[in-house]
Structures are given as C-alpha cells and as structure tokens.
Design a protein around this motif. Structure first.
Motif, PDB file in Angstrom:
ATOM      1  N   PRO A 246       6.314  -2.969  -1.397  1.00 41.30           N
ATOM      2  CA  PRO A 246       4.833  -3.973  -1.970  1.00 41.30           C
ATOM      3  C   PRO A 246       3.410  -3.611  -0.987  1.00 41.30           C
ATOM      4  CG  PRO A 246       6.663  -4.870  -1.612  1.00 41.30           C
ATOM      5  CD  PRO A 246       6.978  -3.572  -0.774  1.00 41.30           C
ATOM      6  N   SER A 247       3.122  -3.768   0.203  1.00 37.82           N
ATOM      7  CA  SER A 247       1.977  -3.845   0.545  1.00 37.82           C
ATOM      8  C   SER A 247       1.332  -2.673   0.805  1.00 37.82           C
ATOM      9  CB  SER A 247       2.088  -3.596   2.294  1.00 37.82           C
ATOM     10  OG  SER A 247       3.329  -2.988   2.846  1.00 37.82           O
ATOM     11  N   VAL A 248       1.878  -0.964   0.724  1.00 36.69           N
ATOM     12  CA  VAL A 248       1.738  -0.261   0.327  1.00 36.69           C
ATOM     13  C   VAL A 248       0.820   0.160  -0.803  1.00 36.69           C
ATOM     14  CG1 VAL A 248       1.989   2.489   0.268  1.00 36.69           C
ATOM     15  CG2 VAL A 248       2.695   1.885   2.652  1.00 36.69           C
ATOM     16  N   LYS A 249       2.174  -0.345  -2.211  1.00 35.65           N
ATOM     17  CA  LYS A 249       1.258   0.140  -3.155  1.00 35.65           C
ATOM     18  C   LYS A 249       0.440  -0.723  -3.776  1.00 35.65           C
ATOM     19  CE  LYS A 249       4.716  -1.039  -6.599  1.00 35.65           C
ATOM     20  NZ  LYS A 249       6.250  -1.250  -7.048  1.00 35.65           N
ATOM     21  N   ALA A 250      -0.087  -2.393  -3.113  1.00 34.07           N
ATOM     22  CA  ALA A 250      -1.432  -2.792  -2.507  1.00 34.07           C
ATOM     23  C   ALA A 250      -2.317  -2.088  -2.489  1.00 34.07           C
ATOM     24  CB  ALA A 250      -1.302  -4.506  -2.151  1.00 34.07           C
ATOM     25  N   ILE A 251      -2.422  -1.134  -1.676  1.00 34.06           N
ATOM     26  CA  ILE A 251      -3.474  -0.796  -1.134  1.00 34.06           C
ATOM     27  C   ILE A 251      -3.667   0.236  -2.022  1.00 34.06           C
ATOM     28  CG2 ILE A 251      -4.254   0.620   0.654  1.00 34.06           C
ATOM     29  CD1 ILE A 251      -2.464  -1.347   2.649  1.00 34.06           C
ATOM     30  N   ILE A 252      -2.508   1.259  -2.339  1.00 30.99           N
ATOM     31  CA  ILE A 252      -3.058   2.186  -2.918  1.00 30.99           C
ATOM     32  C   ILE A 252      -3.708   1.886  -4.469  1.00 30.99           C
ATOM     33  CG2 ILE A 252      -2.133   4.621  -4.711  1.00 30.99           C
ATOM     34  CD1 ILE A 252       0.545   4.473  -1.866  1.00 30.99           C
ATOM     35  N   SER A 253      -3.314   0.884  -4.746  1.00 32.78           N
ATOM     36  CA  SER A 253      -4.044   0.354  -6.305  1.00 32.78           C
ATOM     37  C   SER A 253      -5.531  -0.254  -6.170  1.00 32.78           C
ATOM     38  CB  SER A 253      -3.285  -1.462  -6.949  1.00 32.78           C
ATOM     39  OG  SER A 253      -1.288  -0.243  -7.476  1.00 32.78           O
ATOM     40  N   LEU A 254      -5.540  -0.296  -4.773  1.00 29.43           N
ATOM     41  CA  LEU A 254      -7.675  -1.242  -4.326  1.00 29.43           C
ATOM     42  C   LEU A 254      -7.498  -0.229  -4.559  1.00 29.43           C
ATOM     43  CD1 LEU A 254      -9.541  -3.249  -4.491  1.00 29.43           C
ATOM     44  CD2 LEU A 254      -8.411  -3.492  -2.199  1.00 29.43           C
ATOM     45  N   MET A 255      -7.314   0.912  -3.436  1.00 26.77           N
ATOM     46  CA  MET A 255      -8.493   2.237  -3.444  1.00 26.77           C
ATOM     47  C   MET A 255      -8.687   3.103  -4.612  1.00 26.77           C
ATOM     48  SD  MET A 255      -8.677   2.731   0.142  1.00 26.77           S
ATOM     49  CE  MET A 255      -8.680   4.770   0.669  1.00 26.77           C
ATOM     50  N   LYS A 256      -7.788   3.178  -5.894  1.00 23.95           N
ATOM     51  CA  LYS A 256      -8.038   3.283  -6.704  1.00 23.95           C
ATOM     52  C   LYS A 256      -8.696   2.780  -7.610  1.00 23.95           C
ATOM     53  CE  LYS A 256      -3.323   5.655  -7.814  1.00 23.95           C
ATOM     54  NZ  LYS A 256      -1.973   5.715  -8.447  1.00 23.95           N
ATOM     55  N   TYR A 257      -8.637   1.736  -7.845  1.00 21.83           N
ATOM     56  CA  TYR A 257      -9.773   1.065  -8.861  1.00 21.83           C
ATOM     57  C   TYR A 257     -10.459   0.674  -7.499  1.00 21.83           C
ATOM     58  CZ  TYR A 257     -12.460  -3.045  -9.526  1.00 21.83           C
ATOM     59  OH  TYR A 257     -13.880  -4.232 -10.239  1.00 21.83           O
ATOM     60  N   LEU A 258     -10.934   0.631  -6.081  1.00 21.58           N
ATOM     61  CA  LEU A 258     -12.262   1.081  -5.471  1.00 21.58           C
ATOM     62  C   LEU A 258     -12.630   2.714  -5.565  1.00 21.58           C
ATOM     63  CD1 LEU A 258     -11.131  -0.258  -1.814  1.00 21.58           C
ATOM     64  CD2 LEU A 258     -13.251  -1.425  -3.571  1.00 21.58           C
ATOM     65  N   ASN A 259     -12.370   3.630  -6.245  1.00 23.07           N
ATOM     66  CA  ASN A 259     -12.491   5.232  -6.606  1.00 23.07           C
ATOM     67  C   ASN A 259     -12.938   4.482  -7.716  1.00 23.07           C
ATOM     68  OD1 ASN A 259     -13.028   7.767  -6.210  1.00 23.07           O
ATOM     69  ND2 ASN A 259     -11.238   7.564  -7.321  1.00 23.07           N
ATOM     70  N   ASP A 260     -12.589   4.063  -9.078  1.00 27.98           N
ATOM     71  CA  ASP A 260     -13.070   3.640 -10.302  1.00 27.98           C
ATOM     72  C   ASP A 260     -12.996   2.511 -11.093  1.00 27.98           C
ATOM     73  OD1 ASP A 260     -13.478   4.281 -13.351  1.00 27.98           O
ATOM     74  OD2 ASP A 260     -11.893   5.522 -12.756  1.00 27.98           O
ATOM     75  N   HIS A 314      -0.863   8.022   7.590  1.00 32.70           N
ATOM     76  CA  HIS A 314      -1.189   9.169   6.830  1.00 32.70           C
ATOM     77  C   HIS A 314      -2.538   9.398   6.057  1.00 32.70           C
ATOM     78  CE1 HIS A 314       0.152  12.424   3.538  1.00 32.70           C
ATOM     79  NE2 HIS A 314      -0.454  11.587   2.763  1.00 32.70           N
ATOM     80  N   SER A 315      -3.388   8.431   6.062  1.00 37.93           N
ATOM     81  CA  SER A 315      -4.044   8.463   5.683  1.00 37.93           C
ATOM     82  C   SER A 315      -5.748   9.149   6.389  1.00 37.93           C
ATOM     83  CB  SER A 315      -5.285   7.234   4.971  1.00 37.93           C
ATOM     84  OG  SER A 315      -4.772   6.329   6.277  1.00 37.93           O
ATOM     85  N   THR A 320     -12.267  12.279   1.909  1.00 42.86           N
ATOM     86  CA  THR A 320     -12.624  11.344   1.275  1.00 42.86           C
ATOM     87  C   THR A 320     -11.906  10.480   0.567  1.00 42.86           C
ATOM     88  OG1 THR A 320     -12.474  12.826  -0.538  1.00 42.86           O
ATOM     89  CG2 THR A 320     -14.554  13.047   0.221  1.00 42.86           C
ATOM     90  N   LEU A 321     -12.911   9.477  -0.192  1.00 43.76           N
ATOM     91  CA  LEU A 321     -11.809   9.138  -1.252  1.00 43.76           C
ATOM     92  C   LEU A 321     -10.914   9.191  -2.516  1.00 43.76           C
ATOM     93  CD1 LEU A 321     -10.705   5.960  -1.884  1.00 43.76           C
ATOM     94  CD2 LEU A 321     -12.824   5.679  -3.292  1.00 43.76           C
ATOM     95  N   GLU A 322     -11.579  10.113  -2.434  1.00 40.85           N
ATOM     96  CA  GLU A 322     -11.572  10.898  -4.194  1.00 40.85           C
ATOM     97  C   GLU A 322     -10.364  12.044  -3.179  1.00 40.85           C
ATOM     98  OE1 GLU A 322     -14.588  11.029  -2.858  1.00 40.85           O
ATOM     99  OE2 GLU A 322     -15.473   9.815  -4.644  1.00 40.85           O
ATOM    100  N   ASP A 323      -9.701  12.537  -2.058  1.00 39.25           N
ATOM    101  CA  ASP A 323      -8.548  13.529  -2.116  1.00 39.25           C
ATOM    102  C   ASP A 323      -8.144  12.504  -1.812  1.00 39.25           C
ATOM    103  OD1 ASP A 323     -10.726  15.519  -1.854  1.00 39.25           O
ATOM    104  OD2 ASP A 323     -11.018  15.589   0.404  1.00 39.25           O
ATOM    105  N   PHE A 324      -8.003  11.242  -1.352  1.00 35.13           N
ATOM    106  CA  PHE A 324      -6.503  10.275  -1.204  1.00 35.13           C
ATOM    107  C   PHE A 324      -6.457   9.623  -2.681  1.00 35.13           C
ATOM    108  CE2 PHE A 324      -4.973   5.675  -0.634  1.00 35.13           C
ATOM    109  CZ  PHE A 324      -4.734   5.992   0.183  1.00 35.13           C
ATOM    110  N   VAL A 325      -6.906   9.275  -3.572  1.00 40.67           N
ATOM    111  CA  VAL A 325      -6.464   9.471  -4.827  1.00 40.67           C
ATOM    112  C   VAL A 325      -6.024   9.981  -5.776  1.00 40.67           C
ATOM    113  CG1 VAL A 325      -7.987   8.462  -6.412  1.00 40.67           C
ATOM    114  CG2 VAL A 325      -8.125   6.945  -4.694  1.00 40.67           C
ATOM    115  N   SER A 326      -6.573  11.310  -5.491  1.00 34.67           N
ATOM    116  CA  SER A 326      -5.466  11.915  -6.227  1.00 34.67           C
ATOM    117  C   SER A 326      -4.085  12.806  -5.319  1.00 34.67           C
ATOM    118  CB  SER A 326      -6.433  13.366  -6.230  1.00 34.67           C
ATOM    119  OG  SER A 326      -7.052  13.723  -5.028  1.00 34.67           O
ATOM    120  N   GLU A 327      -4.211  12.584  -4.030  1.00 32.45           N
ATOM    121  CA  GLU A 327      -3.221  13.186  -3.722  1.00 32.45           C
ATOM    122  C   GLU A 327      -2.054  12.408  -3.182  1.00 32.45           C
ATOM    123  OE1 GLU A 327      -2.291  16.161  -3.199  1.00 32.45           O
ATOM    124  OE2 GLU A 327      -4.178  17.347  -4.257  1.00 32.45           O
TER     125      GLU A 327
END
Length: 403
Positions: A246-260, A314-315, A320-327
C-alpha cells in the motif's frame, strides 16, 4: 548410399539452414533494439562474455592472460545448475590452475553443489557437469569430499532423505522434526493441504510459518483461491512484490500524477491509499530527482516502512521523473515472505534458497508437458557435440541417429 538415408540427411540440412537463417535475423534485430534502448539481460551478458573469451580469435588469449594474472582462487557455488556455456567461460582459467603452471603457487579451484537440487535444466543447467569435472581433474589432484553432517535439517528429515537417496548423513540439530507422505487423488489434493494446515495449527504452528510448494503458477492461483475460501490468508509472489504494498502503491501513484497532472485517477488512487477523500487541493512536490521526491513524499505523508525504504533505495538508479514513471512497473523485487501474516504459496523453483519452518509439498497436479521439440541434442562429457532433426523411423536407416 540408401535413398532414404540421403532423404533424411537432405531434409535435416534444409531444416537447419532455414532455422539458423531466421534465428540470425531474430538475434540481430533483438540485439539492435536492445542496443538502441541501452539494455542487456543477464543471458545477453553471458553470451557476450562467451563470445569474447571463447570465440573471438583476436583477443581471447590476451583476455585470458590478463584474467589469469589477477585470479588465484575460483569458487563456484550451486554448481549443479551451471550451464555448459558458463562452464566453458571459466574452463581455460581452471585448466591453468589445474596445470600447476603460472605466476603464483597454491592457487585453487573449488566447486560445491548437490545434483539432487538441480532444478534449472530449462535454463541450461546441466547436473552431468558435476561428475564430469571431477573425473577430468582428478589426475591434477582434485579431491571429492561429501558432506557427512547436515546442519540445516532436523533428524527425522535427514533420516527420510537418507532412506530415499541411500545417503549416510547425520543431523547436527537437536530437533527431531516431522515428515509424512500421503497418497491422495488429484481431486482431494487441495482438501488434503487444508487438513495438513489445520493439523499444524492444532500443534501451535502459525500460518506465517507454513509454506506450500506447488509446481506451476496456475496451481498457485487455484490453491490460493481454495484456501482463501476456507478463511485463510495467503501470501504469493505477486502479493509480496514491493510495488504491491500500500505505501509503495501510494507513492508510485503520486509520482505518476506529478509527472502528468491530467491523470486524475492517479491522484484519486494516492488519496484513497492514504485514507483521504478526493479534493482539488494542489499537491506541492517540486519535480526533482526521483529519490529526492520520494523522500519528501515519505516525510510529508508518513509513508515510511520497509517497502517504501526499498523503493527509495531502488529509485536512486533513475535520473528523471519520466524515467522512473516509465520503468517502475517492471520493478520485481519482493519483501521476505515472513513479513506477511499468511500461508506462503509458491512454486518449487521460486522457493530455491528460501527457508521455512514447516513445508507442505504438493505433487504435480497437471500432466508434465511432453517434449514436443523436433530437435535432438547430443552431449558427450556434458558438452554439446551434435544436433539432429527428429524424423520418424530414421533410426532404422541411420545408425548414428539411433545412438
């Protein structure tokens, strides 16, 4: 020469000519794509090293000379899973050590393993190498020593293995342990597993200390559903993935939102996972290197646990944020199964290297896939010597094929 013999040989030549033609096309295209994307798999690295050290006519002697000048000792673990290609990469170095000639004395080659644990044949592992290497270097002083004391398993388990494999091991642990083998039908298999779990529970064993080993991923899904219907919590590799926490899913969702920030669903996912209702409130996290952004998110929303810390580590590989979100959706690392409160259900292959206090092994439920390949591989001294095309009744014409 017999006409049928000529026909079989001609058919074989045409088959392999076409096969290798398309294989080269496929291999070159695949390598081109990987080069453009700047990625290599572990198998790619193995193949490239093999080419450099065994097939490259210009540099191989020089490269081995340079390697030999730096290596005094070679230790190879889990040798029963070593492939022919992997062994041939090291072979010249071991030959040099075995010869006793070189720049340093008292050099050594040591390998260890257990052919009973050879489960990676599908990845090229060849247990036959184990004894072949022992025979080959015996004249150079190589000694074979069998471990007589088992430091891992309890006495009853060691005794059971001894009876099945005619071994003479001794247990070095005080616990007696428990082994039971039941013959049950395929239809009753899941019910049998459940009864064994209840039996263990009655003796005070917690579900988190029980692992059930199965053969296939389909078996994992089916057994997990069965046990969950019985009210049991189940842990699988998918549930143990770091990106599934849950904690990681939350962080990843926010990172994707911040990217777009047009991806409102990611903002909704994030807020839901941290227990907040959706709102138009602006989430202020400046774009930066992913590791810095994730650290700010963890601090601001109190999302610090083992899973999020592993994501933070791992991050660091992303610039870049774009690299993180895409991978990031390809991130496959898992948390230890004992971190979860539930029965672990995993495949036998996946369990390699893990340890559980109580293990239930479920025999194969589906029929083993038959060998549908139309190619035969001939090995001599654990090395590939020839390949043949399977042709019905060919053995009556070609004596070499029959062998």
């Amino acid at each position: 020469m017999n006409r049928k013999y000529k026909y079989f040989n001609l058919k074989e030549k045409i088959f392999f000519k076409n096969l290798f033609y398309f294989y080269e096309k496929y291999k070159n295209l695949k390598f081109k794509i990987k080069k453009e994307e700047n990625i290599l798999s572990f198998k790619d690295i193995e193949h490239l090293v093999y080419f450099l050290l065994r097939e490259n006519p210009v540099d191989k002697d020089f490269l081995y000379f340079r390697l030999d000048s730096k290596i005094n000792h070679i230790l190879m673990d889990e040798f029963q899973d070593t492939s022919t290609a992997q062994w041939e990469i090291f072979e010249p170095l071991v030959d040099e050590i075995a010869s006793g000639v070189g720049r340093a004395e008292n050099r050594s080659f040591f390998y260890v393993g257990d052919i009973k644990q050879a489960i990676y044949r599908f990845r090229g592992g060849r247990k036959e190498l184990f004894s072949e290497i022992a025979k080959r270097y015996r004249a150079n002083g190589l000694e074979v020593e069998k471990l007589k004391v088992n430091y891992r398993s309890a006495k009853n388990i060691v005794d059971f293995v001894n009876s099945k494999f005619n071994l003479g091991e001794e247990a070095n642990r005080d616990e007696k342990g428990y082994v039971e083998v039941d013959e049950i039908t395929k239809e009753d298999a899941f019910e049998g597993v459940y009864e064994k779990i209840k039996f263990l529970n009655e003796y005070g064993v917690k579900d988190k200390d029980i692992a059930v080993l199965v053969y296939t991923n389909d078996d994992i899904l089916a057994l997990s559903e069965f046990l969950e219907d019985k009210g049991k919590r189940v842990v699988t590799a998918k549930k143990a993935k770091i990106i599934s926490q849950p904690s990681v899913k939350a962080i990843i969702s926010l990172m994707k939102y911040l990217n777009d920030n047009t991806q409102k669903i990611e903002k909704l996912n994030f807020l839901s996972l941290i227990g907040k209702k959706y709102s138009d409130e602006v989430i202020k996290i400046d774009k930066d290197r992913p590791i810095k952004m994730i650290k700010k998110i963890m601090d601001k929303y109190d999302l610090r646990d083992e899973a999020s810390l592993k994501l933070l580590y791992h991050s660091s590989k992303y610039d870049t944020l774009e690299d993180f979100v895409s991978e990031i959706d390809n991130y496959k690392d898992e948390l230890p199964y004992k971190e979860f409160d539930g029965i672990t259900v995993i495949t036998i292959h996946k369990s390699k290297g893990l340890e559980f206090d109580n293990v239930i092994v479920l025999d194969r439920l589906s029929k083993e896939n038959s060998d549908k390949s139309n190619i035969l591989f001939y090995y001599e001294n654990a090395k590939l010597k020839d390949i043949k095309l399977k042709i019905a009744n060919r053995e009556f014409i070609d004596s070499n094929y029959k062998l």
